[in-house]
Design a protein around this motif. Sequence first.
Motif, short mmCIF file in Angstrom:
data_model
loop_
_atom_site.label_atom_id
_atom_site.label_comp_id
_atom_site.label_asym_id
_atom_site.label_seq_id
_atom_site.Cartn_x
_atom_site.Cartn_y
_atom_site.Cartn_z
N GLN A 1 3.14 29.98 -7.51
CA GLN A 1 4.58 29.74 -7.57
C GLN A 1 4.90 28.92 -8.82
OE1 GLN A 1 6.17 27.93 -4.07
NE2 GLN A 1 8.25 27.81 -4.87
N VAL A 2 5.89 29.39 -9.56
CA VAL A 2 6.28 28.70 -10.79
C VAL A 2 7.04 27.43 -10.46
CG1 VAL A 2 7.63 28.87 -12.90
CG2 VAL A 2 6.35 30.86 -12.07
N GLN A 3 6.68 26.36 -11.17
CA GLN A 3 7.41 25.10 -11.02
C GLN A 3 7.68 24.52 -12.40
OE1 GLN A 3 5.40 22.06 -8.71
NE2 GLN A 3 7.33 21.04 -8.22
N LEU A 4 8.91 24.15 -12.62
CA LEU A 4 9.32 23.49 -13.86
C LEU A 4 9.77 22.08 -13.51
CD1 LEU A 4 11.39 26.42 -15.40
CD2 LEU A 4 9.14 25.64 -16.15
N VAL A 5 9.20 21.10 -14.18
CA VAL A 5 9.53 19.71 -13.88
C VAL A 5 10.03 19.03 -15.15
CG1 VAL A 5 8.67 17.50 -13.04
CG2 VAL A 5 7.79 19.63 -12.06
N GLU A 6 11.31 18.69 -15.13
CA GLU A 6 11.92 18.00 -16.26
C GLU A 6 11.87 16.49 -16.05
OE1 GLU A 6 14.27 21.86 -15.50
OE2 GLU A 6 13.53 20.19 -14.30
N SER A 7 11.73 15.76 -17.14
CA SER A 7 11.71 14.30 -17.06
C SER A 7 12.18 13.72 -18.38
CB SER A 7 10.29 13.81 -16.74
OG SER A 7 9.39 14.18 -17.76
N GLY A 8 12.38 12.40 -18.39
CA GLY A 8 12.75 11.72 -19.62
C GLY A 8 14.21 11.35 -19.74
N GLY A 9 15.02 11.77 -18.79
CA GLY A 9 16.43 11.41 -18.84
C GLY A 9 16.64 9.94 -18.52
N LEU B 1 19.87 6.47 -18.77
CA LEU B 1 21.15 5.94 -19.21
C LEU B 1 20.96 5.29 -20.57
CD1 LEU B 1 24.11 5.05 -18.75
CD2 LEU B 1 23.20 3.04 -17.54
N VAL B 2 21.71 5.75 -21.55
CA VAL B 2 21.63 5.18 -22.89
C VAL B 2 23.03 4.95 -23.44
CG1 VAL B 2 19.39 6.21 -23.43
CG2 VAL B 2 21.49 7.45 -23.97
N GLN B 3 23.13 4.09 -24.42
CA GLN B 3 24.40 3.88 -25.08
C GLN B 3 24.61 4.94 -26.15
OE1 GLN B 3 24.31 -0.19 -26.54
NE2 GLN B 3 25.34 -0.93 -24.69
N ALA B 4 25.83 5.18 -26.48
CA ALA B 4 26.15 6.13 -27.55
C ALA B 4 25.41 5.72 -28.82
CB ALA B 4 27.65 6.16 -27.80
N GLY B 5 24.84 6.72 -29.48
CA GLY B 5 24.05 6.47 -30.67
C GLY B 5 22.57 6.36 -30.39
N GLY B 6 22.21 6.27 -29.12
CA GLY B 6 20.81 6.13 -28.75
C GLY B 6 20.07 7.46 -28.75
N SER B 7 18.80 7.40 -28.33
CA SER B 7 17.94 8.58 -28.34
C SER B 7 17.20 8.71 -27.02
CB SER B 7 16.91 8.48 -29.47
OG SER B 7 17.53 8.43 -30.73
N LEU B 8 16.86 9.94 -26.69
CA LEU B 8 16.01 10.25 -25.54
C LEU B 8 15.11 11.41 -25.90
CD1 LEU B 8 18.47 10.12 -22.48
CD2 LEU B 8 16.58 8.56 -22.92
N ARG B 9 13.94 11.43 -25.27
CA ARG B 9 13.04 12.57 -25.42
C ARG B 9 12.80 13.14 -24.03
NH1 ARG B 9 6.63 13.11 -26.67
NH2 ARG B 9 6.69 15.00 -27.93
N LEU B 10 13.27 14.36 -23.85
CA LEU B 10 13.10 15.05 -22.58
C LEU B 10 11.83 15.88 -22.61
CD1 LEU B 10 16.76 16.30 -21.99
CD2 LEU B 10 15.76 14.03 -21.55
N SER B 11 11.18 16.00 -21.46
CA SER B 11 9.98 16.81 -21.34
C SER B 11 10.14 17.82 -20.21
CB SER B 11 8.76 15.94 -21.04
OG SER B 11 8.51 15.02 -22.07
N CYS B 12 9.48 18.94 -20.35
CA CYS B 12 9.49 19.96 -19.31
C CYS B 12 8.08 20.50 -19.17
CB CYS B 12 10.46 21.08 -19.67
SG CYS B 12 10.36 22.50 -18.57
N ALA B 13 7.49 20.26 -18.03
CA ALA B 13 6.14 20.73 -17.75
C ALA B 13 6.18 21.91 -16.79
CB ALA B 13 5.30 19.60 -17.17
N ALA B 14 5.44 22.95 -17.14
CA ALA B 14 5.39 24.14 -16.29
C ALA B 14 4.06 24.23 -15.57
CB ALA B 14 5.61 25.39 -17.12
N SER B 15 4.11 24.65 -14.34
CA SER B 15 2.89 24.92 -13.59
C SER B 15 3.07 26.22 -12.83
CB SER B 15 2.57 23.78 -12.62
OG SER B 15 3.60 23.61 -11.68
#
Length: 121
Positions: free
Chosen positions: A1-9, A11-25
């Motif tokens: 069974q396919v599973q996609l798991v997103e992470s990395g979100g 709360l940030v202030q405007a102008g900030g940065s985030l790195r999102l990840s998506c792992a598949a199994s």
Amino acid sequence: QVQLVESGGGLVQAGGSLRLSCAASGRTFRPYASGWFRQAPGKEREFVAAINWSGDNTYYADSVKGRSTISRDNAKNTVYLQMNSLKPEDTAVYYCNFLADMVTMRPLDYWGQGTQVTVSS
């Protein structure tokens, strides 16, 4: 069974940065392209960015172009989305998925739980 798991979100202030990840199994991303989508409250899910299997072709929605970078690590079966200069209008739940192709950007029928990105002004 396919599973996609997103992470990395978060709360940030405007102008900030985030790195999102998506792992598949359950299956490898090979040979599919992968994409990121987002859905803000009261709005339809929209396309954000795409990358082909080899990682040498990327495409971005105008709303994030120049501020975001999609990448992938096929050895880890993981796709990333680096988001910089975040704006309040980037607030949404972010999802990744396999893509049928990089012309239509049509996602396949696999969806994870998503990761919430909230940008404060």
